[in-house]
Design an enzyme around this catalytic site. Structure first.
Site, mmCIF file in Angstrom:
data_model
loop_
_atom_site.group_PDB
_atom_site.id
_atom_site.type_symbol
_atom_site.label_atom_id
_atom_site.label_comp_id
_atom_site.label_asym_id
_atom_site.label_seq_id
_atom_site.Cartn_x
_atom_site.Cartn_y
_atom_site.Cartn_z
ATOM 1 N N GLU A 252 0.828 -1.205 0.000
ATOM 2 C CA GLU A 252 0.000 0.000 0.000
ATOM 3 C C GLU A 252 0.863 1.256 0.000
ATOM 4 O O GLU A 252 0.508 2.276 -0.574
ATOM 5 C CB GLU A 252 -0.922 -0.004 1.228
ATOM 6 N N SER B 209 -0.600 6.735 9.311
ATOM 7 C CA SER B 209 -0.538 8.208 9.409
ATOM 8 C C SER B 209 0.908 8.711 9.317
ATOM 9 O O SER B 209 1.866 7.941 9.485
ATOM 10 C CB SER B 209 -1.159 8.664 10.735
HETATM 11 C C1 LIG Z 1 -9.675 8.090 3.277
HETATM 12 C C2 LIG Z 1 -9.347 6.949 4.166
HETATM 13 C C3 LIG Z 1 -9.522 5.656 3.709
HETATM 14 C C4 LIG Z 1 -9.253 4.573 4.545
HETATM 15 N N1 LIG Z 1 -9.484 3.308 4.064
HETATM 16 C C5 LIG Z 1 -9.287 2.247 4.885
HETATM 17 C C6 LIG Z 1 -9.594 0.921 4.425
HETATM 18 O O1 LIG Z 1 -10.031 0.719 3.286
HETATM 19 N N2 LIG Z 1 -9.435 -0.101 5.284
HETATM 20 C C7 LIG Z 1 -8.953 0.077 6.557
HETATM 21 O O2 LIG Z 1 -8.795 -0.906 7.273
HETATM 22 N N3 LIG Z 1 -8.659 1.312 7.023
HETATM 23 C C8 LIG Z 1 -8.813 2.395 6.217
HETATM 24 N N4 LIG Z 1 -8.545 3.677 6.689
HETATM 25 C C9 LIG Z 1 -8.128 3.846 8.070
HETATM 26 C C10 LIG Z 1 -6.698 4.284 8.295
HETATM 27 O O3 LIG Z 1 -5.798 3.233 8.062
HETATM 28 C C11 LIG Z 1 -6.613 4.812 9.754
HETATM 29 O O4 LIG Z 1 -7.399 5.983 9.795
HETATM 30 C C12 LIG Z 1 -5.210 5.112 10.187
HETATM 31 O O5 LIG Z 1 -4.460 3.945 10.310
HETATM 32 C C13 LIG Z 1 -5.188 5.886 11.524
HETATM 33 O O6 LIG Z 1 -5.936 5.212 12.469
HETATM 34 P P1 LIG Z 1 -7.080 5.962 13.314
HETATM 35 O O7 LIG Z 1 -7.951 6.710 12.363
HETATM 36 O O8 LIG Z 1 -7.703 4.960 14.217
HETATM 37 O O9 LIG Z 1 -6.325 7.052 14.181
HETATM 38 P P2 LIG Z 1 -5.553 6.805 15.553
HETATM 39 O O10 LIG Z 1 -4.705 5.595 15.428
HETATM 40 O O11 LIG Z 1 -6.526 6.857 16.663
HETATM 41 O O12 LIG Z 1 -4.609 8.060 15.608
HETATM 42 C C14 LIG Z 1 -5.086 9.363 15.997
HETATM 43 C C15 LIG Z 1 -3.915 10.327 15.898
HETATM 44 O O13 LIG Z 1 -2.877 9.949 16.817
HETATM 45 C C16 LIG Z 1 -1.648 9.746 16.141
HETATM 46 N N5 LIG Z 1 -0.943 8.595 16.703
HETATM 47 C C17 LIG Z 1 -1.497 7.376 16.986
HETATM 48 N N6 LIG Z 1 -0.535 6.548 17.459
HETATM 49 C C18 LIG Z 1 0.621 7.253 17.485
HETATM 50 C C19 LIG Z 1 1.957 6.931 17.859
HETATM 51 N N7 LIG Z 1 2.284 5.715 18.294
HETATM 52 N N8 LIG Z 1 2.901 7.892 17.711
HETATM 53 C C20 LIG Z 1 2.584 9.129 17.236
HETATM 54 N N9 LIG Z 1 1.323 9.484 16.877
HETATM 55 C C21 LIG Z 1 0.359 8.551 16.993
HETATM 56 C C22 LIG Z 1 -2.043 9.464 14.688
HETATM 57 O O14 LIG Z 1 -1.021 9.798 13.794
HETATM 58 C C23 LIG Z 1 -3.255 10.364 14.519
HETATM 59 O O15 LIG Z 1 -2.858 11.679 14.240
HETATM 60 C C24 LIG Z 1 -8.787 4.779 5.873
HETATM 61 C C25 LIG Z 1 -8.604 6.081 6.332
HETATM 62 C C26 LIG Z 1 -8.883 7.163 5.501
HETATM 63 C C27 LIG Z 1 -8.668 8.538 6.050
#
Ligand SMILES: Cc1cc2nc3c(=O)[nH]c(=O)nc-3n(C[C@H](O)[C@H](O)[C@H](O)COP(=O)(O)OP(=O)(O)OC[C@H]3O[C@@H](n4cnc5c(N)ncnc54)[C@H](O)[C@@H]3O)c2cc1C
Length: 387
Positions: free
Chosen positions: A243, A366
Site C-alpha cells: 500500500e 498516518s
Molecule cells: C480516506 C481513508 C480511507 C481509509 N481506508 C481504509 C480501508 O479501506 N481499510 C482500513 O482498514 N482502514 C482504512 N482507513 C483507516 C486508516 O488506516 C486509519 O485511519 C489510520 O491507520 C489511523 O488510524 P485511526 O484513524 O484509528 O487514528 P488513531 O490511530 O486513533 O490516531 C489518531 C492520531 O494519533 C496519532 N498517533 C497514533 N498513534 C501514534 C503513535 N504511536 N505515535 C505518534 N502518533 C500517533 C495518529 O497519527 C493520529 O494523528 C482509511 C482512512 C482514511 C482517512
C-alpha cells in the site's frame, strides 16, 4: 516487447477505447467524487481486462503481462495522460493480488487472482477498527471455527469502497486469549451474505468513500486463511508495504494533472504574476520531481521483495506534498476556492481535492506513524516509549 512499442500499442488502445461514457467517467470519479459513474467504471474494468491491460505487472502465469518496472511506469504515464476512468479495483490489484502471490496457497491463487484480472470481483480492506487504527495489533474482531467454516463477529471502520466490494480481506483474532500481533489471521470474506452491515460515513467532501462494517456471524470458508492460522500479522504487514509502495505510483502521476490545472488557473486569474505564488508553484513542481525519483528508487528496491522502510519515506513525502498542493490550489483559486459551486454542497474539483487530500496523511498509516518507522528502522533511534 520493447518500451517504445509498448507505449505505442497502449496509447493507440486507450485512444480507441477512452470514448463515450468512459471519457465522461475519466473526467470525474477521483477522490472526493468516487461515487460518480460507478457503473461505467465497473464496465470499464471489463473493457480494460479484455484488452489485457489489468494487472500488467503481474506474471503471465497469474494473468498479467509480466511488465518490468520501467514498463509499468510507462503504463501508468499513458493511462493518466489518456484521461481514462479512475480504477475501482485498486485494492484487489495492488494490495490483495501481490499479497496472495507472496503468501497464498495454490488453490487461493487459482480461485481469487482471475477475478481481479478480469474485473469481476472487487475487494475492500478490513483492517481498522474503532480501537485499532495506528495501533493495528489491538484488533478485536474475532473469528471462530464452527462446522468447517469461520464465523466472524465484530466491527471494522473506515473501510473504503465496502459498498461496492464483493470480497473483503479481514484481519481478525482467531486464537482465543491471544494478545497483540499474535493469534491474528488474514481471512478472505465474501461480502454478499447475511451477517454483514455496511454503513456509509459522510466525509468532508460530502461523499462516502469509506464505511463502517459490522459482522455478526458472517461466514468464511475454512480454507480462506492466507499465510496460516494465527499467523496473519506478517501477511497484513506485507499488504501495508504494498500500500505504501508501488501502488502509489499511479496516484502520483495523477498529481501532474493537478499541477497543470493549478498553473492554468494561476495564469487565467492573473495570480501567476504574484512572485510569492510563482515561488510556491515552483516549489511544488520541484517536490513532484523529487517524489517521482524517490518512487522509482523505491520500486527498484521493491523488485527484490516487499517494500521496506523506504516506502515510509515516500508515503510521508507525497502525502504532505499533496496536502500542501491542496492548500495552494485553494489559495490560487481565490474566492472560487472558498465558495461552493452550487447549493447545498456541490464542490468544485479544486475543493474536492483540497478536502480529500487531508486524508492522505492518515490512510495507509498516518504521517506520525511513518515518522516512528523511519526513526526506529531507518535511523536506528531508540524505540518509541510504550505506555
Ligand atoms: C480516506 C481513508 C480511507 C481509509 N481506508 C481504509 C480501508 O479501506 N481499510 C482500513 O482498514 N482502514 C482504512 N482507513 C483507516 C486508516 O488506516 C486509519 O485511519 C489510520 O491507520 C489511523 O488510524 P485511526 O484513524 O484509528 O487514528 P488513531 O490511530 O486513533 O490516531 C489518531 C492520531 O494519533 C496519532 N498517533 C497514533 N498513534 C501514534 C503513535 N504511536 N505515535 C505518534 N502518533 C500517533 C495518529 O497519527 C493520529 O494523528 C482509511 C482512512 C482514511 C482517512
Amino acid at each position: 516487447m520493447d518500451d517504445d512499442a509498448l507505449r505505442a500499442e497502449l496509447r493507440a488502445w486507450l485512444r480507441a477505447h477512452v470514448v463515450g461514457e468512459y471519457a465522461e467517467a475519466g473526467a470525474e470519479g477521483g477522490p472526493g467524487s468516487e461515487h460518480l459513474h460507478m457503473d461505467a467504471r465497473r464496465r470499464w474494468e471489463y473493457e480494460l481486462a479484455e484488452g489485457g491491460w489489468t494487472c500488467v505487472g503481474w506474471p503471465a502465469e497469474h494473468g498479467g503481462r509480466g511488465l518490468s518496472l520501467q514498463q509499468q511506469v510507462i503504463f501508468h504515464e499513458e493511462y493518466v495522460r489518456s484521461g481514462a476512468p479512475t480504477r475501482v479495483n485498486v485494492i484487489g490489484e495492488t494490495l490483495l493480488g501481490p499479497t496472495l502471490m507472496a503468501f497464498g496457497t495454490d488453490a487461493q491463487k487459482t480461485r481469487f487472482l482471475p477475478g481481479i484480472v478480469d474485473g469481476s470481483e472487487l475487494w475492500c480492506q478490513g483492517y481498522s477498527e474503532p480501537d485499532a487504527g495506528s495501533d493495528l495489533a489491538n484488533v478485536k474482531t474475532a473469528a471462530v471455527l464452527e462446522d468447517g467454516e469461520w464465523r466472524v463477529s465484530g466491527q471494522k471502520v473506515w473501510t473504503s469502497l465496502a459498498l461496492e466490494a464483493d470480497w473483503c480481506f479481514v484481519l481478525c483474532r482467531t486464537e482465543p486469549g491471544s494478545q497483540r500481533h499474535r493469534g491474528l489471521s488474514y481471512l478472505l470474506l465474501p461480502m454478499h451474505q447475511p451477517g454483514i452491515e455496511v454503513r456509509p460515513i459522510v466525509q468532508l467532501t460530502g461523499t462516502s468513500e469509506f464505511n463502517e462494517l459490522f459482522f455478526d456471524g458472517a461466514r468464511v470458508p475454512e480454507e480462506n486463511v492466507v499465510g496460516g492460522r494465527g499467523d496473519g500479522w506478517k501477511v497484513a504487514m506485507a499488504t501495508l508495504g504494498f500500500e505504501r509502495g508501488i501502488s502509489t505510483l499511479s496516484v502520483q502521476l495523477a498529481f501532474e494533472r493537478e499541477i497543470d490545472a493549478l498553473i492554468a488557473c494561476a495564469r487565467a486569474n492573473g495570480r501567476a504574476a504574484d512572485p510569492v505564488v510563482r515561488d510556491r508553484i515552483a516549489h511544488m513542481w520541484g517536490g513532484l520531481r523529487v517524489m517521482r525519483w524517490m518512487a522509482l528508487r523505491g520500486l527498484a528496491g521493491h523488485e527484490a521483495g516487499t517494500p521496506g522502510a523506504e516506502a515510509s519515506v515516500a508515503k510521508l513525502f507525497w502525502s504532505q506534498w499533496h496536502r500542501d498542493l491542496g492548500n495552494l490550489r485553494v489559495d490560487v483559486a481565490g474566492l472560487d476556492g472558498l465558495v461552493a459551486a452550487a447549493a447545498p454542497y456541490e464542490l468544485t474539483a479544486v475543493q474536492r481535492s483540497f478536502l480529500f487530500s487531508r486524508s492522505d496523511t492518515i490512510y495507509g498509516g498516518s504521517a506520525e506513524i511513518q515518522r516512528n518507522i523511519i526513526g526506529e528502522r531507518v535511523l536506528g533511534l531508540p524505540p518509541e516509549p510504550k505506555a
